[in-house]
Write a protein that holds these residues in place. Structure first.
Motif, PDB file in Angstrom:
ATOM      1  N   SER A 121       9.194  -4.334  12.408  1.00 27.93           N
ATOM      2  CA  SER A 121       8.585  -4.355  13.736  1.00 27.93           C
ATOM      3  C   SER A 121       9.696  -4.351  14.774  1.00 27.93           C
ATOM      4  N   ILE A 122       9.545  -3.533  15.779  1.00 28.63           N
ATOM      5  CA  ILE A 122      10.597  -3.349  16.778  1.00 28.63           C
ATOM      6  C   ILE A 122      10.408  -4.346  17.927  1.00 28.63           C
ATOM      7  N   GLY A 123      11.454  -5.115  18.173  1.00 35.03           N
ATOM      8  CA  GLY A 123      11.392  -6.117  19.223  1.00 35.03           C
ATOM      9  C   GLY A 123      10.933  -7.478  18.746  1.00 35.03           C
ATOM     10  N   SER A 124      10.650  -7.601  17.447  1.00 32.97           N
ATOM     11  CA  SER A 124      10.268  -8.897  16.889  1.00 32.97           C
ATOM     12  C   SER A 124      10.708  -8.945  15.436  1.00 32.97           C
ATOM     13  N   GLN A 125      10.609 -10.121  14.845  1.00 31.95           N
ATOM     14  CA  GLN A 125      10.980 -10.310  13.445  1.00 31.95           C
ATOM     15  C   GLN A 125       9.748 -10.518  12.561  1.00 31.95           C
ATOM     16  N   GLN A 126       8.566 -10.265  13.076  1.00 37.48           N
ATOM     17  CA  GLN A 126       7.355 -10.620  12.347  1.00 37.48           C
ATOM     18  C   GLN A 126       7.092  -9.725  11.147  1.00 37.48           C
ATOM     19  N   ILE A 127       7.443  -8.461  11.246  1.00 43.51           N
ATOM     20  CA  ILE A 127       7.295  -7.547  10.112  1.00 43.51           C
ATOM     21  C   ILE A 127       8.679  -7.072   9.687  1.00 43.51           C
ATOM     22  N   ARG A 128       9.105  -7.517   8.538  1.00 42.68           N
ATOM     23  CA  ARG A 128      10.387  -7.096   7.979  1.00 42.68           C
ATOM     24  C   ARG A 128      10.281  -7.188   6.462  1.00 42.68           C
ATOM     25  N   PHE A 129      10.314  -6.042   5.776  1.00 41.97           N
ATOM     26  CA  PHE A 129      10.351  -6.078   4.319  1.00 41.97           C
ATOM     27  C   PHE A 129      10.980  -4.805   3.776  1.00 41.97           C
ATOM     28  N   ASN A 130      11.518  -4.938   2.590  1.00 40.19           N
ATOM     29  CA  ASN A 130      12.148  -3.824   1.879  1.00 40.19           C
ATOM     30  C   ASN A 130      11.924  -4.113   0.397  1.00 40.19           C
ATOM     31  N   ILE A 131      10.917  -3.469  -0.187  1.00 38.74           N
ATOM     32  CA  ILE A 131      10.502  -3.841  -1.537  1.00 38.74           C
ATOM     33  C   ILE A 131      10.257  -2.604  -2.404  1.00 38.74           C
ATOM     34  N   TYR A 132      10.306  -2.824  -3.701  1.00 33.51           N
ATOM     35  CA  TYR A 132       9.978  -1.790  -4.683  1.00 33.51           C
ATOM     36  C   TYR A 132       8.846  -2.319  -5.552  1.00 33.51           C
ATOM     37  N   ILE A 133       7.799  -1.506  -5.726  1.00 32.03           N
ATOM     38  CA  ILE A 133       6.650  -1.900  -6.531  1.00 32.03           C
ATOM     39  C   ILE A 133       6.571  -1.005  -7.763  1.00 32.03           C
ATOM     40  N   PHE A 134       6.608  -1.604  -8.939  1.00 30.58           N
ATOM     41  CA  PHE A 134       6.502  -0.836 -10.176  1.00 30.58           C
ATOM     42  C   PHE A 134       5.079  -0.291 -10.347  1.00 30.58           C
ATOM     43  N   ASN A 135       4.998   0.951 -10.801  1.00 29.08           N
ATOM     44  CA  ASN A 135       3.709   1.606 -11.038  1.00 29.08           C
ATOM     45  C   ASN A 135       3.262   1.311 -12.470  1.00 29.08           C
ATOM     46  N   VAL A 136       2.868   0.072 -12.698  1.00 30.34           N
ATOM     47  CA  VAL A 136       2.467  -0.399 -14.027  1.00 30.34           C
ATOM     48  C   VAL A 136       1.079  -1.006 -13.941  1.00 30.34           C
TER      49      VAL A 136
END
Length: 279
Positions: free
Chosen positions: A246-261
């Motif tokens: 999210s730009i201008g705030s810290q409320q949305i911040r993630f960097n994740i990998y989800i396995f397709n299992v």
């Protein structure tokens, strides 16, 4: 005055009450179990509550909640590039944090000078989806109900399974960028074959956090990127790499990998064919 002796088991009692309160709060903000990704409206604070509850349990019991470790806990990885993520091996944690869960957008990629936008990259030579980028805003979110999907992505060989005690489908037509965020539906560049657990709760929980944030911050933007991760010439993705900020705030911040299992299914990623043990 002599000190009162603490009654045995009181710590555990307090723990149960505390966790019950937390679970009660989370359950009032969770999704409704809908298979599509256009109706969930999870509060953006839900992950913090979940992590706090898990932290309390671990600090008192000295362990983890192994019963739910496959679906509720998040691991981490040092892999960062698409090729490195493709070579990861699933080890009982469907979601792993990339780069310490910190997004890697440059300042130029976070620019809002052109307003909200969305981009879906071209299919590759094997007809596979390659990725989607967007600068999300409330103005992009749809007002109409999602229509049925009919596009069949690569690796689409569906069958019935039993998941969480219910009969369901092994695969979903998974949006790279969820319908609730941009209104894109039967767009071949935005649909991949994803397992039921990858699509929901996996991707859907993160999408719903973003949607909830945008609804409550109608003037804000969220930079968003989803990349399907294939290994060599396989037609079924090994997973998806998602990051948002999210730009201008810290409320949305993630960097994740989800396995397709999917629990109970052995999948041939080269073709998308599968063997299901609990059908």
């Amino acid at each position: 005055m002599p000190r009162r002796r603490r009654r045995k088991g009181s710590v555990f009692t307090y723990l149960v009450v505390f966790v019950a309160i937390i679970v009660g709060v989370v359950s009032t903000t969770g999704d409704n179990g809908n298979q599509s990704s256009n109706t969930a409206a999870t509060s953006s604070s839900q992950p913090a509550w979940r992590e706090k509850a898990q932290s309390v349990i671990q600090s008192v019991t000295g362990g983890s909640d192994t019963k739910n470790s496959n679906s509720t806990t998040t691991g981490k990885t040092t892999a960062s590039s698409t090729s490195q993520l493709a070579n990861l091996t699933y080890k009982n944690q469907q979601i792993v944090k990339v780069n310490g869960d910190q997004p890697t957008f440059t300042q130029a990629q976070l620019s809002t000078s052109k307003g909200a936008w969305q981009e879906y990259h071209n299919l590759d030579s094997l007809n596979r989806v390659t990725g989607a980028d967007a600068l999300l805003a409330k103005s992009l979110m749809p007002s109409a109900e999602r229509e049925p999907l009919y596009v069949s992505p690569t690796g689409w060989h569906n069958k019935r399974i039993t998941y969480q005690g219910k009969t369901d489908w092994l695969y979903n037509r998974s949006h790279l960028i969820g319908y609730q965020l941009t209104g894109q539906n039967n767009n071949p560049k935005n649909l991949m074959t994803g397992t039921r657990s990858l699509n929901a709760p996996g991707m859907e929980n993160y999408e719903s956090d973003v949607a909830s944030y945008l609804k409550s911050h109608p003037s804000d933007y969220v930079r968003y990127q989803v990349t399907p991760v294939f290994r060599n010439t396989e037609l079924l993705a090994r997973g998806v790499h998602m990051q948002a900020e999210s730009i201008g705030s810290q409320q949305i911040r993630f960097n994740i990998y989800i396995f397709n299992v999917q629990p109970g299914a052995t999948i041939d990623y080269q073709t998308g064919q599968s063997t299901v043990s609990n059908s």
